[in-house]
Write a protein that holds these residues in place. Sequence first.
Motif, mmCIF file in Angstrom:
data_model
loop_
_atom_site.group_PDB
_atom_site.id
_atom_site.type_symbol
_atom_site.label_atom_id
_atom_site.label_comp_id
_atom_site.label_asym_id
_atom_site.label_seq_id
_atom_site.Cartn_x
_atom_site.Cartn_y
_atom_site.Cartn_z
ATOM 1 N N VAL A 181 0.834 -1.199 0.000
ATOM 2 C CA VAL A 181 0.000 0.000 0.000
ATOM 3 C C VAL A 181 0.874 1.256 0.000
ATOM 4 C CG1 VAL A 181 -1.637 1.353 1.374
ATOM 5 C CG2 VAL A 181 -1.966 -1.116 1.115
ATOM 6 N N PHE A 182 1.972 1.208 0.731
ATOM 7 C CA PHE A 182 2.848 2.375 0.796
ATOM 8 C C PHE A 182 3.411 2.706 -0.589
ATOM 9 C CE2 PHE A 182 6.830 4.639 2.033
ATOM 10 C CZ PHE A 182 6.231 5.675 2.744
ATOM 11 N N LEU A 183 3.714 1.666 -1.372
ATOM 12 C CA LEU A 183 4.183 1.920 -2.738
ATOM 13 C C LEU A 183 3.084 2.561 -3.574
ATOM 14 C CD1 LEU A 183 6.376 -1.168 -3.748
ATOM 15 C CD2 LEU A 183 7.098 1.184 -3.367
ATOM 16 N N ARG A 184 1.839 2.098 -3.403
ATOM 17 C CA ARG A 184 0.717 2.692 -4.143
ATOM 18 C C ARG A 184 0.489 4.141 -3.695
ATOM 19 N NH1 ARG A 184 0.228 -0.066 -8.755
ATOM 20 N NH2 ARG A 184 -0.304 -2.281 -8.429
ATOM 21 N N TYR A 185 0.752 4.410 -2.441
ATOM 22 C CA TYR A 185 0.657 5.779 -1.915
ATOM 23 C C TYR A 185 1.696 6.672 -2.601
ATOM 24 C CZ TYR A 185 2.101 9.411 1.463
ATOM 25 O OH TYR A 185 2.502 10.585 2.069
ATOM 26 N N ARG A 186 2.920 6.175 -2.692
ATOM 27 C CA ARG A 186 3.968 6.949 -3.366
ATOM 28 C C ARG A 186 3.628 7.139 -4.842
ATOM 29 N NH1 ARG A 186 9.010 3.441 -1.678
ATOM 30 N NH2 ARG A 186 9.836 4.427 -3.576
ATOM 31 N N GLU A 187 3.039 6.118 -5.432
ATOM 32 C CA GLU A 187 2.621 6.226 -6.834
ATOM 33 C C GLU A 187 1.564 7.310 -6.984
ATOM 34 O OE1 GLU A 187 1.569 2.906 -10.159
ATOM 35 O OE2 GLU A 187 0.238 2.928 -8.414
ATOM 36 N N ALA A 188 0.618 7.383 -6.026
ATOM 37 C CA ALA A 188 -0.441 8.393 -6.072
ATOM 38 C C ALA A 188 0.126 9.797 -5.944
ATOM 39 C CB ALA A 188 -1.458 8.131 -4.964
ATOM 40 N N LEU A 189 1.287 9.910 -5.313
ATOM 41 C CA LEU A 189 1.938 11.215 -5.180
ATOM 42 C C LEU A 189 2.710 11.602 -6.444
ATOM 43 C CD1 LEU A 189 3.316 10.962 -1.524
ATOM 44 C CD2 LEU A 189 1.355 12.307 -2.307
ATOM 45 N N GLY A 190 2.718 10.703 -7.425
ATOM 46 C CA GLY A 190 3.369 11.006 -8.697
ATOM 47 C C GLY A 190 4.683 10.304 -8.918
ATOM 48 N N GLU A 191 5.093 9.487 -7.972
ATOM 49 C CA GLU A 191 6.376 8.792 -8.113
ATOM 50 C C GLU A 191 6.223 7.579 -9.031
ATOM 51 O OE1 GLU A 191 9.519 6.386 -5.219
ATOM 52 O OE2 GLU A 191 8.174 7.896 -4.347
ATOM 53 N N ASP A 192 7.201 7.327 -9.870
ATOM 54 C CA ASP A 192 7.220 6.143 -10.726
ATOM 55 C C ASP A 192 7.799 4.989 -9.916
ATOM 56 O OD1 ASP A 192 7.345 4.205 -12.632
ATOM 57 O OD2 ASP A 192 8.804 5.225 -13.925
ATOM 58 N N PRO A 197 7.513 -4.937 -6.706
ATOM 59 C CA PRO A 197 8.557 -5.900 -6.349
ATOM 60 C C PRO A 197 7.982 -7.272 -6.000
ATOM 61 C CG PRO A 197 8.936 -3.799 -5.263
ATOM 62 C CD PRO A 197 7.569 -3.725 -5.884
ATOM 63 N N GLU A 198 8.739 -8.301 -6.302
ATOM 64 C CA GLU A 198 8.310 -9.662 -6.007
ATOM 65 C C GLU A 198 8.095 -9.820 -4.502
ATOM 66 O OE1 GLU A 198 9.796 -14.280 -6.714
ATOM 67 O OE2 GLU A 198 10.852 -12.609 -7.671
ATOM 68 N N GLY A 199 7.019 -10.489 -4.147
ATOM 69 C CA GLY A 199 6.702 -10.707 -2.740
ATOM 70 C C GLY A 199 5.664 -9.746 -2.196
#
Length: 587
Positions: A181-192, A197-199
């Motif tokens: 979820v934290f990665l999706r949060y960073r993505e929502a902030l505009g980060e690529d 990642p696997e796992g």
Amino acid sequence: MNNLFSAFEQRIRKIAQDADFARDIELDLSRVTVETPRDPSHGHFATNAAMVLSKQVGKNPRELAQALVEAIVEEPSVISADIAGPGFINIRFDDAYWSNHLEVILKAGKSYGGGETSKGEKVNVEYVSANPTGPMHVGHCRGAVVGDALANLLAFAGYDVTREYYTNDAGGQIEVLARSVFLRYREALGEDIGPMPEGLYPGDYLVPLGQKLAEVHGDALTKMDEDEWLPLVKDAAIDAMMDLIRADLAALGVEHQVFFSERSLHETVGNKSKISETIATLEDMDLVYKGTLPPPKGAVPDDWEDREQLLFRSTSVGDDVDRALMKSNGEYTYFAADIAYFRDKFERGFREMIFILGADHGGYVKRMEALGRAISGGKAKVTIRLCQLVKLYRNGEPFKMSKRSGDFVTLREVVDEVGRDAVRFMMLYRKNDAPLDFDFAKVTEQSKDNPVFYVQYAHARVRSVFRQAKSDMPDLDSSDAAIANADLSQLTDEGEATLIRKMAEYPRIIDAAARAHEPHRLAFYLYELASLLHAQWNRGRDVPALRFINQENASLTLARLALVKAVAGVLASGLEVIGVDAPEEMR
């Protein structure tokens, strides 16, 4: 008593106990049963009384059967009792016996068949209990339906049922969810963020949660240390996933009364947790010790350690091996939490606990039964039902995976396509421990080969008969009061009698299915009853005198309306128990 089988079983037992051959003998009558003969031509009821009592009284089964037959034929409504095979007794009743029971069915209405197995005993049914890491998939669907239908069945049979969901909101999978979820949060902030990642969990269903976190927190979480943002994201992720799971289950018509948090077992108050308190209790019972376990059978995992550890002495209460309670890092094992959870249920007053699990949990059966015996001192009954896999097909071809979920077909996709009723009925149209093939095309076709359609159509057909009666015979009073006073002795056709006898089986089916924890029996029964209704309707097409509506004979029509009304009532009752609608009409 609505259950004719139980009532006549009691009569048979009294006949046996009062017989001359039982003089000065306290018979064990527990194995005496009354059932429907496999071949209907043999009779209406069959009893094994002579077979199971012969050894106790020292008589040949057929000789004993003859003595029983002489008394059975003296019972009211019995017209014959015949000995078959090695000593079975087949029994027939007069027409009045069945027409009188049809009156009972009509008077009982929605209560017919219910409330005769239990007088309010508490039972806890835990089902689904999927990890809160994503939407429900089709593998959860079967357990959800089996558990919910079983809970309905037990409640109808008279139990005080609690429907429970154990939320696995502690452990490593929740941390994986939070990081995803934290990665999706960073993505929502505009980060690529690139490929997931696997796992971690790759499904698109986490994208909205990431966006919501961005709306609520802006970029604040990115400026926090991990030990600050991780708990916040965990809580938000668990809440969001449980909302998603509840919505998926609601689409299937499944609701739980209790959502029990695994984390609550780990929470410490004054350096104590429910798990530590439970282990202390087991220590007092000499069920905990420090020792080593043999390596697991087969290939030994890389992380297996030959070390002394805290163990539960589960072999002393019926398990295959003793079980570890603590990991090498000092954390409690899942099994330690399971014990504390069982203890919590026991302390809440449950003496019967049912767990509906997936087939991959087969190894849990003995350990769960063992911990049940340990915690309750043998006072609690633990039942585990395993649900085999569901294979999805479309026109005979395997159904492809969902893009939204990442790697599985979601429960919601299945429900949205074929409807809740089709899903629920078909998930019960095989015994839970048998594999089930679910073909999207077959469960939506309108034919006898589609059980849910065939049963629902039978109920709708009865409603159409009443509408047709009002059209063809506008002066006929077909109110409930008029039907209650119908002359049912006119129902002399064998097809009509067969329908009454099949309805008389309903209380017995409810009782047996509830005791065995097998709701699929009810789905099978409903299909059989529906088939008889359709068969009688078809006979009327070929022989006008057998039609449900006879414009030349109002009294006979009223009796037949009473018959089909009773059929519709039993169908509606059974469908309600398994969570399927009983439609008034079908187009």
